[in-house]
Scaffold this active site. Structure first.
Site, PDB file in Angstrom:
ATOM      1  CB  VAL B 281     -12.318   7.364 -46.592  1.00 38.43           C
ATOM      2  CG1 VAL B 281     -13.146   6.916 -47.394  1.00 38.43           C
ATOM      3  CG2 VAL B 281     -11.356   6.196 -45.828  1.00 38.43           C
ATOM      4  NE  ARG B 282      -4.067   7.131 -44.031  1.00 39.03           N
ATOM      5  CZ  ARG B 282      -3.236   6.489 -44.837  1.00 39.03           C
ATOM      6  NH1 ARG B 282      -2.915   5.669 -43.131  1.00 39.03           N
ATOM      7  NH2 ARG B 282      -2.385   5.724 -45.485  1.00 39.03           N
ATOM      8  N   GLY B 283      -7.415  11.240 -46.857  1.00 44.73           N
ATOM      9  CA  GLY B 283      -7.772  12.495 -47.041  1.00 44.73           C
ATOM     10  C   GLY B 283      -8.606  13.083 -46.663  1.00 44.73           C
TER      11      GLY B 283
END
Lengths: 616, 348
Positions: B281-283
């Site tokens: 989910v970092r992106g």
């Protein structure tokens, strides 16, 4: 001593600056260019960054002594050996003063000590790439920023760097980031008659004039055009060329550049940086902006016309262009023949990789320093002074009291045997995975295809581990090192895809080749791991003759040698069902055996990982 | 100290400038990695930042520049002072936002800090001498040619950048202090890769290229020459533009927290990430943050698809699951995905 004053000391420079005069031979032009580089460097100094001298130490030395004679007396002139450590090159802790005073005291390295002068780096190709990059950033900053061993210091270091590059054609010479900051590159340093150089008084006068020299109107457009036409990516090319042109004008006693200055600067600075040839004159003008987005003329969009900088010269007038053409011709004429040939070949191929071969040889750190441990410094271990002091620090008061009691006199620092710390290094042990691929007829096309799939899986794994890989193929009567150790994985895949099949199975030759390559790799400081992909049906002996029994015996002998070298290996059996013969070879090699039918990507990666572990 | 070339005078390189402005607006974006050719103004842009950034409030006399507003994240010294002050506020001073250069060849002790030898030797006192991480707190830490930095130092940097705290256990000193900074790395991919595991730890990544039009190249040379001739006059010429950018940053900082991302815009952004198959989910989070900062810098009232499209390459191109054997670059893949999700509409 002052060189003798020639009747017209500027004549050779004019020859270099003027159009390629029909009378002078190629050699004369080269000498004139090399002489100009000396004069310009003597005038421009650190503004020009410096020079790469690609020639023997002797030839470069003569050139340098001529430069030295033109510089004012007392100009610092220091040598920086290629093996110099960071603290010697830039600065670090001053041992003697630190011990005497008990206060960490910074000491200047070679670069700041040469502030305002010249630093000569012999054998620059032997200098570690990281070191060269650090020197490049010092040239950029004009200062050294030392943050090491408890020292935090900034020293001025505006120096002219002269790098002597004696590398062979297949070796990496001076690294790109350093080269980018040095105005001149002389491919081969011709002999120069001292009479070709201007007298020292001319240089002195030019240095005084330099700050006041301005470029003429056509100067910058011509350099910008040439940079684009010759595919020079870095903006420093044109910038350094401009500075060289200013120095050239100053040398000629003028306060404004002229076309000759620009042509000379382009020859000296832009030609060695060329990566492409300009399009032939009949094709559309260079770099027409893409049709979908008409290029707005400068100034840039975000800037109102009202606050446009007043004294920025107006955008290039599109008329004329004579100087542009002249500069293009001059640069092309000055291209070193080898470079010209490369560029031509490249233009014909459409595109390609120029100078990539060298880059893959980038060195890795051998013996990176990781800290310190207790121990006595001796011939093989170097003292880590800072850590020694840290170890001694807590005991100073106690020891001083003790010393007072014994009346051993006033000492500032008490360091005992147990305080000594020595530097600890680790070899940066990267892994090189050698794929030895059986491309013989028996390893039928389809099986080879599967093996290739397995290799691709391994390649992906190697990528994330930053391993190097190499490719050896064998078929017919010989084994061949298709791809020396590299990180260019896409290339490995291409080679593998194009691998022709068929012929006998010279397994012994393959194992021999693997042994040689793996041992060589180990010498460069990496850990070799060999992955054999074969069905083990050896039928070609070492002497290249057929005969199953002979071939098998030779392969077993080769395997024993391999095992004795202590190289980790995996043998992937590509035969349709597990073959006891292949297993026997794996045992003889002292490695793991993995039959392909049982193989999925994970199992394969696992096997290689295990081999990798075993290699350490 | 030499005057730095002004940010607004850098020709082109809009993507790099945008990334740095986003980081200046929202420090939590997670760092910027700049890839590119030599001589494209990477270092110039970073060194120009201090002149753009408004000053900050810091606890007076604190060696780490602790934030008076952040009670939780203070250094041990400030905590001790606060306790001794019995509820009185500690004095506050204005301080320039630090932009710290990490020179290649820096050693670990200078980076994280170490025992102050002088104090130890002279006075027998165990004192901590803060390193560069402390100096960069609440500002920027710039590592030129990060791909040439020792691996263990890169690990250390990224670790501290992520946790926002520097924990030192060495030389018998045990110190922890806040170290929140925007890590800006630059590198030339031809001179050695950055380990792929480290790449996606940077919030944004930028690819800079040399302008290929003669007009732009000419501007580069002209401005550089003008700057070298008379830096003071040059700075004056650009002062107004610099001030404009400074005001944009200040306004954007105020605005960024209040900006909402409308549900349809969010949905499309998520679709884009799925299309690209970005890991984790970092992106997505970075994409949102960056779009918000971009909108704030534009002075927009809402985050729109246009903002998403502008920042998507910055936020995503280095997070794609890599297929080593596919030579297609991250940028191209993001462009394609953007075209697929948002249609071929021209980007603003």
């Amino acid at each position: 001593m002052t060189p003798t004053i020639a009747a017209d000391p500027m004549a050779p420079l004019r020859a270099a600056r003027g159009e390629a005069s029909a009378a002078s031979s190629v050699g004369d032009v080269r000498s004139a260019l090399a002489a100009s580089a000396i004069a310009l460097l003597a005038v421009g100094g650190a503004r020009l960054g410096g020079v790469v001298l690609k020639d023997s130490a002797a030839a470069a030395g003569e050139w340098l002594s001529l430069l030295q004679r033109l510089l004012p007396d007392g100009t610092p002139w220091l040598r920086l050996p290629s093996t110099a450590t960071d603290d010697r090159a830039f600065g670090g802790l001053d041992l003697v003063v630190t011990i005497a005073s008990g206060t960490p005291t910074a000491e200047k390295g070679v670069l700041p000590s040469a502030h305002g002068g010249v630093v000569v780096v012999p054998l620059v190709e032997r200098m570690h790439a990281g070191m060269q990059a650090r020197i490049a950033s010092v040239l950029e900053e004009g200062a050294v920023h030392v943050q090491r061993d408890g020292v935090d210091a900034r020293f001025d270091a505006r120096v002219t760097l002269c790098a002597i590059d004696e590398s062979d054609a297949d070796e990496q010479g001076v690294v790109a980031s350093l080269r980018d900051r040095l105005a001149f590159v002389l491919e081969g340093v011709p002999r120069i008659d001292a009479a070709m150089l201007p007298p020292r008084e001319t240089i002195v006068a030019a240095r005084e004039r330099l700050d006041r020299v301005v470029p003429h109107d056509d100067a910058m457009p011509a350099l910008a055009t040439a940079s684009v036409a010759f595919g020079i990516a870095s903006a420093r090319g044109a910038q350094l060329a401009l500075r060289a042109a200013l120095a050239s004008a100053a040398l000629d006693g003028r306060l404004e550049t002229d076309d000759d200055d620009i042509a000379l600067a382009a020859q000296l600075v832009l030609a060695p940086r060329a990566t492409q040839l300009p399009p032939p004159p009949d094709s559309p003008p260079e770099d027409a902006p893409p049709p979908d987005q008409p290029e707005p003329p400068p100034p840039p969009p975000e800037q109102d016309a009202s606050d446009a900088p007043p004294d920025e010269p107006p955008p290039p007038p599109d008329e004329g262009g004579q100087l542009e053409d002249r500069v293009l011709d001059a640069v092309q004429a000055a291209l070193p023949p080898e470079l010209l040939a490369q560029l031509l070949a490249r233009a014909q191929r459409g595109q390609g990789e120029l100078g990539k071969a060298g880059q893959e040889r980038e060195s890795w750190l051998r013996g990176r320093q990781v800290g310190a441990r207790r121990g006595r410094p001796d011939g093989t271990r170097r003292i880590h002074l800072l850590e020694t002091l840290r170890a001694a620090a807590p005991w100073q008061r106690a020891r001083a009291r003790l010393a007072d009691g014994r009346g051993t006199g006033a000492r500032t620092l008490f360091v005992e045997r147990e305080d000594f710390r020595v530097r600890r290094y680790v070899e940066h042990a990267g892994t090189t995975v050698f794929f030895v691929v059986d491309a013989s007829g028996s390893a039928a096309a389809q099986r080879l295809g599967e093996a290739k799939g397995a290799v691709e899986t391994l390649l992906a794994e190697s990528y994330s581990r930053r391993d190097r890989i190499a490719l050896i193929s064998f078929r017919g009567t010989t084994a061949e090192l298709l791809l020396p150790p590299t990180r260019a994985l896409a290339r490995a895949r291409r080679l593998l895809g194009d691998l022709p099949g068929g012929g006998g199975t010279p397994l012994a030759a393959a194992i021999d080749a693997a042994t040689t390559a793996a041992v060589a790799a180990r010498r460069t400081g990496t850990v070799p791991v060999v992955v054999f992909l074969t069905d083990g049906r050896a039928n070609v002996a070492r002497d290249g003759k057929g005969g199953r029994a002979e071939a098998r015996a030779d392969a077993m002998t080769a395997a024993a040698t391999f095992r004795a070298a202590g190289v980790a290996s995996v043998l992937i059996d590509t035969s349709p069902r597990p073959d006891p013969q292949a297993q026997a070879y794996a045992d003889a090699l002292g490695g793991r055996y993995v039959p392909l039918p049982a193989l999925d990507a994970k199992a394969l990666a696992g096997a290689v990982s295990l081999a990798r572990e075993a290699a350490r | 100290m030499r005057v730095a070339y002004p940010f607004s005078a850098i020709v082109g390189q809009d993507e790099m400038k945008l990334a740095l402005l986003i980081a200046a607006t929202d420090a939590a974006i997670g760092g910027v990695m700049v890839f590119g050719d030599r001589g494209t103004g990477k270092s110039t842009a970073v060194r120009a930042l201090p002149a753009l950034l408004p000053s900050m409030k810091a606890i007076d006399g604190c060696r780490y520049g602790c934030d008076p507003a952040a009670n939780g994240a203070r250094c041990d010294e400030c905590r001790a002072r606060a306790a001794a002050a019995h509820g009185h506020k500690l004095p506050v001073a204005e301080k320039a936002v630090p932009v710290v250069d990490l020179p290649l060849g820096a050693t670990e002790d200078r980076l994280v800090g170490a025992l102050d030898i002088e104090k130890a030797l002279r006075d027998g006192q165990k004192a901590f001498e803060p390193g560069l991480l402390a100096r960069a707190h609440r500002g920027f830490l710039y590592v030129d040619e990060v791909n040439l930095l020792e691996d263990h130092l890169v690990d250390l940097l990224l670790d501290v950048a992520q946790t926002g705290e520097n924990v030192v256990e060495r030389d018998g000193v045990s110190v922890r202090h806040p170290a929140r900074f925007v890590l800006v790395g630059s590198g030339n991919p031809e001179e050695g890769d950055l380990r792929p595991q480290l790449l996606d730890r940077f919030g944004l990544s930028v690819e800079v290229k040399t302008p290929t039009s003669v007009a732009d190249r000419l501007l580069v040379i002209q401005r550089r020459d003008a700057f070298e001739r008379d830096a003071t006059a040059f700075m004056q010429q650009w002062a107004a533009d610099e001030e404009k950018i400074r005001k944009r940053i200040v306004a954007a900082r105020r605005k960024v927290a209040k900006l909402e991302v409308p549900a349809p815009v969010l949905e499309k952004a998520v679709t884009l990430c799925m299309e690209l198959g970005t890991d984790g989910v970092r992106g997505e989070l970075t994409l949102l943050r960056a779009a918000r900062a971009c909108a704030a810098l534009d002075g927009a009232h809402d985050v729109t698809d246009v903002h998403m499209q502008r920042v998507a390459p910055l936020a995503l191109r280095h997070r794609l699951r890599r297929n080593v054997l596919d030579d297609t670059g991250g940028s191209t893949r993001v462009e394609r995905a953007i075209a697929a999700v948002y249609g071929e509409a021209p980007r603003a």
